[in-house]
Motif scaffolding. Structure first.
Motif, PDB file in Angstrom:
ATOM      1  N   LEU A  17      -4.067   6.733  -6.131  1.00 18.21           N
ATOM      2  CA  LEU A  17      -3.359   5.625  -5.336  1.00 18.21           C
ATOM      3  C   LEU A  17      -2.499   6.120  -5.323  1.00 18.21           C
ATOM      4  CD1 LEU A  17      -4.581   2.394  -6.216  1.00 18.21           C
ATOM      5  CD2 LEU A  17      -5.695   3.646  -4.586  1.00 18.21           C
ATOM      6  N   ARG A  18      -1.346   7.306  -6.007  1.00 22.62           N
ATOM      7  CA  ARG A  18      -0.842   8.184  -5.776  1.00 22.62           C
ATOM      8  C   ARG A  18      -0.336   9.166  -5.803  1.00 22.62           C
ATOM      9  NH1 ARG A  18       2.558   5.263 -11.267  1.00 22.62           N
ATOM     10  NH2 ARG A  18       0.373   5.755 -12.209  1.00 22.62           N
ATOM     11  N   ALA A  19      -1.335   9.745  -5.582  1.00 23.00           N
ATOM     12  CA  ALA A  19      -1.757  11.564  -6.198  1.00 23.00           C
ATOM     13  C   ALA A  19      -0.760  12.219  -4.738  1.00 23.00           C
ATOM     14  CB  ALA A  19      -3.124  12.358  -5.798  1.00 23.00           C
ATOM     15  N   PRO A  20       0.228  12.973  -4.855  1.00 24.69           N
ATOM     16  CA  PRO A  20       1.488  13.419  -3.745  1.00 24.69           C
ATOM     17  C   PRO A  20       1.295  14.377  -3.004  1.00 24.69           C
ATOM     18  CG  PRO A  20       0.801  15.173  -6.255  1.00 24.69           C
ATOM     19  CD  PRO A  20      -0.048  13.502  -6.605  1.00 24.69           C
ATOM     20  N   SER A  21       0.114  14.358  -2.993  1.00 22.69           N
ATOM     21  CA  SER A  21      -0.861  15.137  -0.960  1.00 22.69           C
ATOM     22  C   SER A  21      -1.840  15.101  -1.264  1.00 22.69           C
ATOM     23  CB  SER A  21      -0.400  16.687  -1.701  1.00 22.69           C
ATOM     24  OG  SER A  21      -2.133  17.149  -2.008  1.00 22.69           O
ATOM     25  N   LEU A  22      -2.451  14.815   0.176  1.00 19.09           N
ATOM     26  CA  LEU A  22      -3.758  14.294   0.383  1.00 19.09           C
ATOM     27  C   LEU A  22      -4.694  14.750  -0.205  1.00 19.09           C
ATOM     28  CD1 LEU A  22      -3.071  12.809   4.086  1.00 19.09           C
ATOM     29  CD2 LEU A  22      -3.173  11.537   2.073  1.00 19.09           C
ATOM     30  N   ARG A  23      -4.327  16.224  -0.402  1.00 19.53           N
ATOM     31  CA  ARG A  23      -5.562  17.356  -0.395  1.00 19.53           C
ATOM     32  C   ARG A  23      -5.749  16.781  -2.274  1.00 19.53           C
ATOM     33  NH1 ARG A  23      -4.859  22.411  -3.405  1.00 19.53           N
ATOM     34  NH2 ARG A  23      -6.664  23.593  -3.618  1.00 19.53           N
ATOM     35  N   LYS A  51      -5.120  14.086  -3.266  1.00 21.27           N
ATOM     36  CA  LYS A  51      -5.735  12.884  -3.774  1.00 21.27           C
ATOM     37  C   LYS A  51      -7.807  13.309  -3.466  1.00 21.27           C
ATOM     38  CE  LYS A  51      -3.949   9.579  -1.183  1.00 21.27           C
ATOM     39  NZ  LYS A  51      -3.520   8.267  -2.577  1.00 21.27           N
ATOM     40  N   ALA A  52      -7.619  13.940  -2.573  1.00 23.41           N
ATOM     41  CA  ALA A  52      -9.183  14.855  -2.058  1.00 23.41           C
ATOM     42  C   ALA A  52      -9.713  14.437  -3.396  1.00 23.41           C
ATOM     43  CB  ALA A  52      -9.569  15.135  -1.103  1.00 23.41           C
ATOM     44  N   ILE A  53      -9.191  15.931  -4.113  1.00 24.54           N
ATOM     45  CA  ILE A  53      -9.376  16.666  -5.548  1.00 24.54           C
ATOM     46  C   ILE A  53      -9.688  15.736  -6.217  1.00 24.54           C
ATOM     47  CG2 ILE A  53      -9.313  17.907  -7.288  1.00 24.54           C
ATOM     48  CD1 ILE A  53      -7.588  20.092  -4.978  1.00 24.54           C
ATOM     49  N   LEU A  54      -8.832  14.609  -6.454  1.00 30.84           N
ATOM     50  CA  LEU A  54      -9.238  13.368  -7.850  1.00 30.84           C
ATOM     51  C   LEU A  54      -9.597  12.610  -7.541  1.00 30.84           C
ATOM     52  CD1 LEU A  54      -7.712  13.092 -10.501  1.00 30.84           C
ATOM     53  CD2 LEU A  54      -5.928  11.827  -9.742  1.00 30.84           C
ATOM     54  N   LEU A  55     -10.319  12.426  -6.336  1.00 30.30           N
ATOM     55  CA  LEU A  55     -11.515  10.729  -6.145  1.00 30.30           C
ATOM     56  C   LEU A  55     -12.545  12.275  -6.287  1.00 30.30           C
ATOM     57  CD1 LEU A  55     -10.513   9.298  -2.820  1.00 30.30           C
ATOM     58  CD2 LEU A  55     -11.525   8.285  -4.482  1.00 30.30           C
ATOM     59  N   ALA A  56     -12.339  13.230  -5.941  1.00 37.02           N
ATOM     60  CA  ALA A  56     -13.516  14.452  -5.962  1.00 37.02           C
ATOM     61  C   ALA A  56     -14.229  14.507  -7.679  1.00 37.02           C
ATOM     62  CB  ALA A  56     -14.016  15.162  -5.818  1.00 37.02           C
ATOM     63  N   VAL A  59       0.956  -1.349  -0.469  1.00 37.71           N
ATOM     64  CA  VAL A  59       0.148  -0.038  -0.316  1.00 37.71           C
ATOM     65  C   VAL A  59       1.343   1.234   0.574  1.00 37.71           C
ATOM     66  CG1 VAL A  59      -1.382   0.864   1.574  1.00 37.71           C
ATOM     67  CG2 VAL A  59      -2.377  -1.324   0.936  1.00 37.71           C
ATOM     68  N   LEU A  60       1.910   1.172   0.525  1.00 43.42           N
ATOM     69  CA  LEU A  60       2.966   2.280   1.354  1.00 43.42           C
ATOM     70  C   LEU A  60       3.525   2.788  -0.683  1.00 43.42           C
ATOM     71  CD1 LEU A  60       3.935   1.926   5.065  1.00 43.42           C
ATOM     72  CD2 LEU A  60       1.436   3.332   3.984  1.00 43.42           C
ATOM     73  N   ASP A  61       3.632   1.412  -0.858  1.00 39.07           N
ATOM     74  CA  ASP A  61       4.601   1.627  -2.014  1.00 39.07           C
ATOM     75  C   ASP A  61       4.122   2.638  -3.102  1.00 39.07           C
ATOM     76  OD1 ASP A  61       6.825  -0.030  -1.117  1.00 39.07           O
ATOM     77  OD2 ASP A  61       5.895  -1.308  -2.304  1.00 39.07           O
ATOM     78  N   ARG A  62       2.778   2.029  -3.133  1.00 40.60           N
ATOM     79  CA  ARG A  62       2.377   2.995  -4.364  1.00 40.60           C
ATOM     80  C   ARG A  62       1.711   4.343  -3.828  1.00 40.60           C
ATOM     81  NH1 ARG A  62      -2.587  -0.143  -6.958  1.00 40.60           N
ATOM     82  NH2 ARG A  62      -2.189   0.435  -8.546  1.00 40.60           N
ATOM     83  N   LEU A  63       1.402   4.985  -2.430  1.00 43.41           N
ATOM     84  CA  LEU A  63       0.547   5.883  -2.178  1.00 43.41           C
ATOM     85  C   LEU A  63       1.556   6.756  -2.284  1.00 43.41           C
ATOM     86  CD1 LEU A  63      -2.026   5.632   1.187  1.00 43.41           C
ATOM     87  CD2 LEU A  63       0.394   7.792   1.036  1.00 43.41           C
ATOM     88  N   GLN A  64       3.139   6.463  -1.709  1.00 39.86           N
ATOM     89  CA  GLN A  64       4.058   6.872  -1.127  1.00 39.86           C
ATOM     90  C   GLN A  64       5.515   7.670  -2.830  1.00 39.86           C
ATOM     91  OE1 GLN A  64       6.213   5.825   2.238  1.00 39.86           O
ATOM     92  NE2 GLN A  64       4.555   6.551   3.371  1.00 39.86           N
ATOM     93  N   SER A  65       4.969   6.788  -3.621  1.00 39.90           N
ATOM     94  CA  SER A  65       6.039   6.547  -4.637  1.00 39.90           C
ATOM     95  C   SER A  65       6.294   7.922  -4.756  1.00 39.90           C
ATOM     96  CB  SER A  65       5.872   5.547  -5.345  1.00 39.90           C
ATOM     97  OG  SER A  65       4.389   6.030  -6.063  1.00 39.90           O
ATOM     98  N   LEU A  66       5.214   8.340  -5.688  1.00 44.13           N
ATOM     99  CA  LEU A  66       5.402  10.116  -5.955  1.00 44.13           C
ATOM    100  C   LEU A  66       6.080  11.226  -4.954  1.00 44.13           C
ATOM    101  CD1 LEU A  66       4.836  11.764  -8.547  1.00 44.13           C
ATOM    102  CD2 LEU A  66       2.770  12.260  -7.967  1.00 44.13           C
ATOM    103  N   ALA A  67       5.056  10.830  -4.196  1.00 38.43           N
ATOM    104  CA  ALA A  67       5.496  12.347  -3.355  1.00 38.43           C
ATOM    105  C   ALA A  67       7.694  12.063  -2.935  1.00 38.43           C
ATOM    106  CB  ALA A  67       4.531  12.204  -2.166  1.00 38.43           C
ATOM    107  N   ARG A  68       7.467  10.824  -2.520  1.00 32.92           N
ATOM    108  CA  ARG A  68       9.185  10.730  -2.224  1.00 32.92           C
ATOM    109  C   ARG A  68       9.888  10.541  -3.836  1.00 32.92           C
ATOM    110  NH1 ARG A  68      10.403   7.563   2.416  1.00 32.92           N
ATOM    111  NH2 ARG A  68       8.394   6.929   3.544  1.00 32.92           N
ATOM    112  N   ALA A  69       9.795  10.465  -4.703  1.00 33.32           N
ATOM    113  CA  ALA A  69      10.341  11.018  -5.952  1.00 33.32           C
ATOM    114  C   ALA A  69      10.673  12.629  -5.891  1.00 33.32           C
ATOM    115  CB  ALA A  69       9.870   9.728  -6.901  1.00 33.32           C
TER     116      ALA A  69
END
Lengths: 304, 317, 97
Positions: B59-65, B67-72, A288-298
């Motif tokens: 799933l890979r959006a680079p900030s939670l904000r 991510k929320a925008i894209l989901l919506a 899960v974290l691999d996907r969730l964090q990959s772009l932000a960490r890059a």
């Protein structure tokens, strides 16, 4: 056409494009919950509560929501019907909104300058505090998805109902808003459990199998961590063990109506007494974290 | 043509000519009905297929904000697809049939969604250019002669404007970020600019159905008119972002009061439309998989509803 | 006998945006039963705004007047909301009818 007439023209979508872009238009902060609790995130730690404990507790509740939201989001463009696309996305957005506020609160109380994104994107597996049920993969099997949401939302609703009285204003605010959201999620999951359990032979089989898949993760939900025990005494947290009776009663009612059988599988074992609340996870969380964090960490130092 | 049909047709023509709306139970020429079904279905398919390139980044959006925008946003697209399928259903087709036609590749969707979303800058550029082009196409449809379609479009256009703004806002944040982010934005604009121009369809000389659609009040402007409007809108927006649109022939023409621009690669357009774009097979296969994987769920809900109805009946008897 | 090709029935959705207003038609959706229709209507058309009142009704249960005012009022022309004199599914292969 007079300027006034143009203002009234509902078909003029160009018009709104020329309006200034506000950073957090409420429409696009949808699901963040920030509009309600922005001020409270910086409220002082309640008397009698340890700041480190409170930060950790906010991580527990926030990580449960964040990781479960991630799993629900996997359904986007994969739902069994378009109407369910909308329902699943609503659930994911609600949980994400809860996570954002709770992680922001955790970061503030911790006082080390970490915001919601630093906490979501830059922690390693062992620093996450969510329960195993949240991270369980469902492989896009709707039976597992419904079973997980049924158990998760029943349990979280029981927690949040009690937390409306928390002495921490942010936890209390998230709980007050979250109770309405979780009531909705539980209702959605319970209705689907009925339809699948009492639908066709195949759906009955798959819903029962979904329950068997999630059941080993149920035991952990009712285990009280040391942090929770201390914060219960401070009037901030609620004891998850105390929700067991309510959760069992709801599940028994739904399962009976759905002609499903309550599984008798043993709970997932701990690592020397440690589980999700202590940062001891299943192998699924890493993925899960691999996907969730990959772009932000890059992109360290990037702004989005 | 029987006398009665002639009278009905005259009434239809008068309604369209007076810029009034045709409603579901009105008589309408068969060609009008078929044209609308095809266009609305393609439009609905585009919303649903269009969830995929953006869904690829939730799933890979680079900030939670973000991510929320894209989901919506992607959730809105599911809603738009539903509104449009419902509009098509008022013409006597069934959503399930339309879905079957999509996943059997018997009906098309916008060529743009056969391109892949390869970086997060694409999320911004899809909002800015792709949704921007869609808005140019769709705003005139709010006045389409067919009532249910026009009403669906009013609702959709309102939400689309938010979509375009969030895309542009993301790009603004990125061009003010790191050098790498600025490069990502330019690279993404380079990939999406020409496919965005192709969203308006073939040039007017190669668009045989346009005249009939305009006579029926389904279309209000030609493909080239809308394309021109989009180019003129986009040039200052690109300047504000500090990105270059990848067209050496793009320049202001004071005589025309509009921008001259280069010719899109119409061979590529035709190839993408006929199935050999970079992502055609993947998009259709994804949709088919989701639909097939959901069959047992849809059946279960129907079976449960039938059982409940039977129980209610029994209890009443 | 159910098959995967069978669609959930179509429902029409009516919403009262606020007190003092009538319910107005806002659109349609598919649902297996009334409860699911209400649930989905709230998700899709009101974004779960709790203040509003929603009606859902199966489209095939609505009786609609004929748009042609010359029709005698009690003639069997009163029909389903989307029925049309030439209402039929047109197979792809059939040329212009």
């Amino acid at each position: 056409m007079s300027p006034h007439a143009q203002e009234q023209d509902p078909t003029n979508a160009y018009q709104s494009l020329s309006e200034t872009t506000e950073h957090d238009d409420p429409r696009w902060a949808f699901g963040s919950g920030f509009e309600d609790v922005q001020a409270e995130i910086e409220a002082p730690v309640p008397d009698g509560a340890d700041a480190a404990d409170l930060a950790e507790y906010c991580l527990m509740l926030g990580d449960d929501a964040l990781i479960c939201s991630h799993r629900v989001s996997e359904w986007v463009s994969n739902a069994p019907e378009l109407e369910e696309e909308v329902a699943l996305a609503n659930t994911a957005l609600d949980l994400l909104g809860q996570a954002r506020v709770l992680l922001s609160r955790a970061g503030h109380v911790e006082g080390a300058g970490r915001d919601e994104d630093a906490l979501a994107y830059l922690r390693g597996e062992a620093e996450f505090r969510n329960v195993g049920l949240a991270e369980l993969g469902d492989d896009l099997d709707f039976g597992v998805a419904v079973a997980r949401l049924l158990v998760f939302s029943t349990w979280r609703l029981a927690l949040l109902s009690r937390l409306r009285d928390s002495r921490d204003p942010v936890v209390a605010a998230v709980a007050a808003k979250g109770v309405k959201e979780l009531t909705y999620h539980r209702d959605w999951a319970a209705r689907w459990a009925l339809r699948l359990g009492d639908g066709t032979d195949e759906s009955h089989r798959r819903m029962q199998a979904g329950l068997e898949t999630v059941w080993p993760h149920v035991e952990e939900l009712f285990r009280t961590s040391d942090v929770e025990r201390r914060l219960v005494d401070a009037g901030v947290a609620t004891d998850p063990a105390a929700t067991r009776e309510e959760v069992d009663a709801v599940l028994d009612q739904v399962l009976a109506a759905a002609t499903l059988t309550r599984p008798t599988l043993p709970g997932r074992g701990t690592l020397g007494g440690r589980a999700g609340r202590q940062g001891a996870h299943t192998e699924a969380l890493g993925h899960v974290l691999d996907r969730l964090q990959s772009l932000a960490r890059a992109h360290p130092g990037a702004s989005w | 043509m029987p006398e009665e049909t002639q009278a009905l047709e005259a009434q239809f023509d008068a309604t369209v000519a007076a810029d009034r709306r045709i409603e579901p139970r009105d008589w309408m020429p068969e060609g009008y009905r078929k044209t609308l079904i095809r266009q609305i279905a393609q439009h609905a398919h585009s919303e649903i297929i269009g969830m995929q390139p953006e869904g690829n980044w939730i799933l890979r959006a680079p900030s939670l904000r973000r991510k929320a925008i894209l989901l919506a946003k992607v959730q809105d697209e599911a809603g738009h697809g539903m509104y449009l399928y419902a509009a098509a259903e008022t013409l006597g087709v069934d959503r399930e049939d339309l879905t079957e036609r999509l996943i059997d590749s018997r009906q098309k969707y916008s060529s743009i969604f056969n391109y892949p979303a390869l970086s997060y800058a694409d999320i911004g550029v899809i909002g800015w250019l792709v949704d921007g082009a869609a808005i140019c196409n769709q705003v005139p449809l709010c006045r389409c002669s067919y009532g249910p379609y026009a009403r669906a479009m009013i609702r959709i256009c309102k939400e689309e404007s938010f979509h375009q703004r969030q895309g542009y806002e993301l790009l603004l944040a990125m061009v003010n970020g790191t050098d790498t982010q600025r490069e990502m934005v330019q690279e993404s604009v380079n990939r999406w600019w020409w496919p965005s121009l192709m969203m308006f369809g073939p040039p007017d000389g190669d668009s045989p159905n346009t005249q009939q659609s305009m006579a029926w009040g389904i279309k209000r402007h030609t493909n080239d008119e809308l394309r021109q409007r989009f180019v003129d809108m986009s040039v200052p927006q690109a300047a504000a972002l500090g990105v270059t649109l990848p067209d050496p022939d793009l320049r202001w023409n004071a005589d025309r009061g509009a921008h001259d621009y280069g010719e899109p690669d119409w061979a590529e357009f035709k190839a993408v439309i006929s199935g050999s774009g970079p992502a055609n097979a993947q998009r259709v296969a994804h949709r088919r998989r989701a639909h097939d994987n959901g069959a047992w769920v849809r059946e279960a809900a129907q079976a449960y509803a039938d059982k409940q109805a039977a129980r209610t009946k029994e209890a009443a008897a | 006998m159910t098959t995967g090709r069978r669609t959930w029935p179509l429902y029409e959705v009516f919403v009262r945006g606020k007190r003092g207003l009538n319910h107005v038609h806002v659109g349609s959706l598919h649902a297996a039963d009334d409860e699911m229709a209400l649930h989905n209507a709230r998700d899709v058309y009101t974004r779960r705004n709790e203040g509003v009142s929603i009606w859902v009704v199966r489209a095939d249960l609505i009786t609609a007047s004929s748009p042609d005012e010359k029709d005698p009022f009690f003639a069997p022309s009163a029909d389903k909301v989307y029925r049309h004199p030439t209402f039929y599914a047109i197979p792809d292969e059939v040329p212009h009818l």
